[in-house]
Write a protein that holds these residues in place. Sequence first.
Motif, PDB file in Angstrom:
ATOM      1  N   GLU A  80     -10.924   8.430   8.494  1.00  0.00           N
ATOM      2  CA  GLU A  80     -11.690   8.239   7.436  1.00  0.00           C
ATOM      3  C   GLU A  80     -11.196   7.342   6.563  1.00  0.00           C
ATOM      4  O   GLU A  80      -9.885   7.249   6.241  1.00  0.00           O
ATOM      5  N   ALA A  81     -11.938   6.514   5.780  1.00  0.00           N
ATOM      6  CA  ALA A  81     -11.372   5.329   4.796  1.00  0.00           C
ATOM      7  C   ALA A  81     -12.622   4.991   3.757  1.00  0.00           C
ATOM      8  O   ALA A  81     -13.667   5.444   4.085  1.00  0.00           O
ATOM      9  N   ARG A  82     -12.018   4.826   2.571  1.00  0.00           N
ATOM     10  CA  ARG A  82     -13.034   4.454   1.633  1.00  0.00           C
ATOM     11  C   ARG A  82     -13.867   3.053   2.132  1.00  0.00           C
ATOM     12  O   ARG A  82     -13.213   1.985   2.698  1.00  0.00           O
ATOM     13  N   ALA A  83     -14.995   3.188   2.006  1.00  0.00           N
ATOM     14  CA  ALA A  83     -16.182   2.030   2.667  1.00  0.00           C
ATOM     15  C   ALA A  83     -17.079   2.009   1.522  1.00  0.00           C
ATOM     16  O   ALA A  83     -17.706   2.694   0.786  1.00  0.00           O
ATOM     17  N   GLY A  84     -17.784   0.834   1.555  1.00  0.00           N
ATOM     18  CA  GLY A  84     -18.760   0.275   0.914  1.00  0.00           C
ATOM     19  C   GLY A  84     -20.251   0.721   1.529  1.00  0.00           C
ATOM     20  O   GLY A  84     -20.155   1.279   2.604  1.00  0.00           O
ATOM     21  N   GLY A 119     -10.145  -1.093   2.638  1.00  0.00           N
ATOM     22  CA  GLY A 119      -8.799  -1.470   3.009  1.00  0.00           C
ATOM     23  C   GLY A 119      -9.022  -1.773   4.601  1.00  0.00           C
ATOM     24  O   GLY A 119      -9.789  -2.355   4.924  1.00  0.00           O
ATOM     25  N   SER A 120      -8.096  -1.218   5.086  1.00  0.00           N
ATOM     26  CA  SER A 120      -8.402  -1.408   6.848  1.00  0.00           C
ATOM     27  C   SER A 120      -7.437  -0.331   7.458  1.00  0.00           C
ATOM     28  O   SER A 120      -6.623   0.216   6.965  1.00  0.00           O
ATOM     29  N   ILE A 121      -7.852   0.005   8.954  1.00  0.00           N
ATOM     30  CA  ILE A 121      -7.125   0.699   9.641  1.00  0.00           C
ATOM     31  C   ILE A 121      -6.264   0.038  10.501  1.00  0.00           C
ATOM     32  O   ILE A 121      -6.716  -1.196  11.129  1.00  0.00           O
ATOM     33  N   THR A 122      -4.876   0.165  10.644  1.00  0.00           N
ATOM     34  CA  THR A 122      -4.041  -0.773  11.228  1.00  0.00           C
ATOM     35  C   THR A 122      -3.393  -0.106  12.321  1.00  0.00           C
ATOM     36  O   THR A 122      -3.549   1.355  12.550  1.00  0.00           O
ATOM     37  N   ARG A 162     -14.996   6.452   9.904  1.00  0.00           N
ATOM     38  CA  ARG A 162     -16.063   7.086   8.774  1.00  0.00           C
ATOM     39  C   ARG A 162     -15.806   6.499   7.589  1.00  0.00           C
ATOM     40  O   ARG A 162     -14.674   6.763   6.997  1.00  0.00           O
ATOM     41  N   GLY A 163     -16.979   6.179   6.640  1.00  0.00           N
ATOM     42  CA  GLY A 163     -16.510   6.113   5.270  1.00  0.00           C
ATOM     43  C   GLY A 163     -16.540   7.294   4.404  1.00  0.00           C
ATOM     44  O   GLY A 163     -16.996   8.440   5.194  1.00  0.00           O
ATOM     45  N   GLU A 164     -15.824   7.352   3.401  1.00  0.00           N
ATOM     46  CA  GLU A 164     -15.623   8.682   2.542  1.00  0.00           C
ATOM     47  C   GLU A 164     -17.445   9.217   2.034  1.00  0.00           C
ATOM     48  O   GLU A 164     -17.303  10.320   1.877  1.00  0.00           O
ATOM     49  N   GLU A 165     -18.181   8.298   2.163  1.00  0.00           N
ATOM     50  CA  GLU A 165     -19.329   8.848   1.715  1.00  0.00           C
ATOM     51  C   GLU A 165     -19.962   9.956   3.028  1.00  0.00           C
ATOM     52  O   GLU A 165     -20.583  10.912   2.725  1.00  0.00           O
ATOM     53  N   ALA A 166     -19.503   9.367   4.143  1.00  0.00           N
ATOM     54  CA  ALA A 166     -19.805  10.583   5.182  1.00  0.00           C
ATOM     55  C   ALA A 166     -19.240  11.767   5.018  1.00  0.00           C
ATOM     56  O   ALA A 166     -19.753  12.957   5.416  1.00  0.00           O
TER      57      ALA A 166
END
Length: 161
Positions: A80-84, A91-94, A146-150
């Motif tokens: 999970e990551a913050r997304a628009g 950010g990004s997943i590295t 998945r975005g944090e909204e999910a």
Amino acid sequence: MKVILKEDVESLGMMGDVLEVKDGYALNFLIPKKLALSATRGNLKQAEVLKRIRLKGEAKRREDALEQARAVADLVLEMEARAGEEGKLFGSITAKDIAEEIARKVNIMVDKKHIRLESPIKQTGEHDVEINFYANVSATVKVRVRGEEAKKEKAEEKKEQ
């Protein structure tokens, strides 16, 4: 001068290899650093022993790599990551993030250099990521971002149930 390598030397050869090198390189660098022996009859016999040891070590490393590849072959990593709103990550997943998630999920340490990402993941969705464990030994894992909204929607669904 003919020498027998006692250890792997980058850009020169592997342990047990018999090579022809310049005299100065052998006498001033390889032999004093105990990286090589001069190629005498007695030392050539020792070279065969070194070669057998190297081959056994390579076989063991390859077997370990195959075992690790089997362990992560069908792995699905949920991240999970913050997304628009359009799914673009802030950010990004590295490769480092993926390596840490694999270590957490299946307790296998993967060097981030062995994870093949053309560029960091910057979009939500499912991504196939290849991991190279050893020469010709690799596995593909799925990374679901998945975005944090999910995350918030999932929490709301659980409340409704």
